[in-house]
Design a protein around this motif. Structure first.
Motif, short mmCIF file in Angstrom:
data_model
loop_
_atom_site.label_atom_id
_atom_site.label_comp_id
_atom_site.label_asym_id
_atom_site.label_seq_id
_atom_site.Cartn_x
_atom_site.Cartn_y
_atom_site.Cartn_z
N ALA A 213 15.96 -28.46 -0.34
CA ALA A 213 17.31 -28.71 0.29
C ALA A 213 17.80 -29.95 -0.23
N ALA B 248 21.11 -25.90 2.58
CA ALA B 248 20.06 -24.77 2.42
C ALA B 248 20.44 -23.64 2.84
N VAL C 215 22.32 -24.65 -3.06
CA VAL C 215 21.03 -24.52 -2.31
C VAL C 215 19.88 -24.50 -3.09
N GLU C 216 18.94 -24.35 -2.60
CA GLU C 216 17.34 -24.49 -3.53
C GLU C 216 17.38 -23.55 -4.61
#
Length: 432
Positions: free
Chosen positions: A82, A112, A235-236
């Motif tokens: 995140a 995230a 995001v990731e």
């Protein structure tokens, strides 16, 4: 120390169910989470949470509660991929057709996917004493009567079973069958408030490139006069998660050209720039949310003992406003506080204790929805005056960072709406 109270069952192992299970471990020997889906550590989305394919926002009030319930939660989410940034510093917000003035807000954004946040909560919850998780198991109904719920019936890998409990918590989300279940045992079903918004999403992942969005982590464009809006968050996996949204049946398409054209119609160009300038990762996915529903358990004269309902099963908000996870966290805290006091008349005390948080979020969302002329609903004088005032707050927020700060702190449920009428802030709003 509160005396342990036996066995609690939580229906649903999503965010609301996990938060409920966490607080129940403080007062129950055993807590069983019953989840109909199979759960894996690397899931993108699952059948029971179709909206997980789409952009989620965790308001800072919710993040703070999660940090309190799970110390180190924010850092653990960051370790899983995140991004953490300060609202209006590392992010861009366009509301009312223009960008809010940048400045410090004291608010933290954890950026995230919904799946990452849920995975962190599930991992931490399953580490707790007395927790059991039953997956691929569906609750079929309640066992009891109008006076008390004593068990649930389920079907799963072990076949049909009856699971007894001292407390049942329904956190099964928007698809909850609680009205039917209550009727089946002869209990009163709650009245409902409904607001039809016919919201549609289209979401897609894109590969992030260095330098995009000026290095900032997200951009949010609120639904404007045409009912269109969206967001792009980093995001990731070094990806952009892009969601486009449209109200009242004006839903974004999922084909490449249509998605780009829809993004170009928003009141700010940032999301369109990302969509047309980034490599797509997979296909666009649609989602439809027709009606916001608030079940008024707080107005009932009687409730069966041994049952409480929270999360989207109690109040399913228009997801545009990212309130669901935070209100679930506030409800979990209300449940914890009620359990710490006494188990006498628990349902009524819980609904009363959670009512303010639910009512505030509902009023903020419904008021915003009713600014769209096509949304049918009662527009009281108070609603109309509030929307006029909020419109002015938004316009002043475009050039005044102090007013923008106050506005977003209310939107994040950190400060009460009265903060906007504090003398210094109100003067800036009215005289600007």
């Amino acid at each position: 120390m509160t005396q342990a109270r036996g066995h609690a069952i939580v229906i649903g192992a999503g965010v609301a169910g996990l938060l409920a299970a966490r607080v129940l471990t403080d007062t129950f020997d055993r807590v069983t989470l019953v989840e109909r889906d199979e759960l894996t550590a690397n899931e993108t989305a699952r059948r029971g949470v179709a909206q997980a394919w789409h952009l989620h926002g965790l308001l800072d009030r919710g993040r703070r509660i999660m940090e309190q319930l799970y110390p180190g939660f924010t850092g653990e989410a960051v370790a899983d991929g995140a991004t953490v940034t300060e609202v209006l510093v590392g992010t861009r917000w366009y509301i009312g057709g223009a960008r809010l003035a940048a400045g410090s807000t004291g608010l933290t954004s954890v950026i995230a996917t919904r799946s990452l946040l849920e995975t962190v909560l599930r991992r931490r919850t399953l580490e707790l004493r007395g927790i059991e998780l039953l997956t691929r198991t569906t609750v079929r109904g309640l066992v009891g009567d109008a006076q008390r719920v004593r068990a649930v019936t389920v079907s799963g890998p072990a076949g049909p079973q009856t699971l007894t409990a001292d407390l049942v918590v329904d956190a099964s989300g928007r698809g909850s069958r609680i009205t039917q279940w209550l009727t089946e045992i002869g209990a009163e079903a709650p009245a409902e408030a409904r607001l039809d918004v016919d919201l549609g999403y289209a979401s897609r992942f894109f590969r992030h490139r260095p330098g995009q969005l000026g290095g900032q982590a997200s951009v949010i464009v609120s639904t404007g006069a045409n009912g269109r809006g969206g967001g792009a968050v980093r995001v990731e996996g070094d990806r952009w998660h892009v969601t486009l949204a449209g109200m009242l049946g004006d839903h974004p398409p999922t084909d490449d050209a249509g998605l780009g054209d829809y993004a170009a119609s928003l009141s700010a160009p940032d999301i369109h720039t990302i969509v047309v300038g980034s490599e797509p990762l997979g296909e666009a996915v649609p989602y439809r949310f027709r009606t916001a529903v608030r079940r008024r358990f707080d107005r009932q004269s009687a409730h069966p003992a041994g049952l409480v309902v929270l999360g989207d099963a109690q109040c399913a908000f228009n997801p545009l406003y990212a309130q669901g996870m935070t209100v679930a966290a506030l409800q979990a805290v209300a449940l914890r506080d009620c359990l710490a006091a006494t188990d006498t008349d628990l349902p009524a005390r819980f609904y009363a204790g959670a009512a303010d948080a639910v009512a505030l979020a509902w009023q903020l969302a419904a008021g915003s929805d009713l600014r769209h002329r096509g949304v049918e609903g009662r527009r009281t004088l108070r609603t109309r005056l509030t929307n006029v005032f909020v419109g002015r707050v938004q316009r002043v927020s475009h050039r005044d960072p102090r007013v923008a700060r106050a506005f977003l702190r209310v939107a994040h449920l950190v400060d009460p709406p009265a903060a906007l009428t504090a003398p210094g802030t109100l003067r800036r709003i009215l005289l600007s």
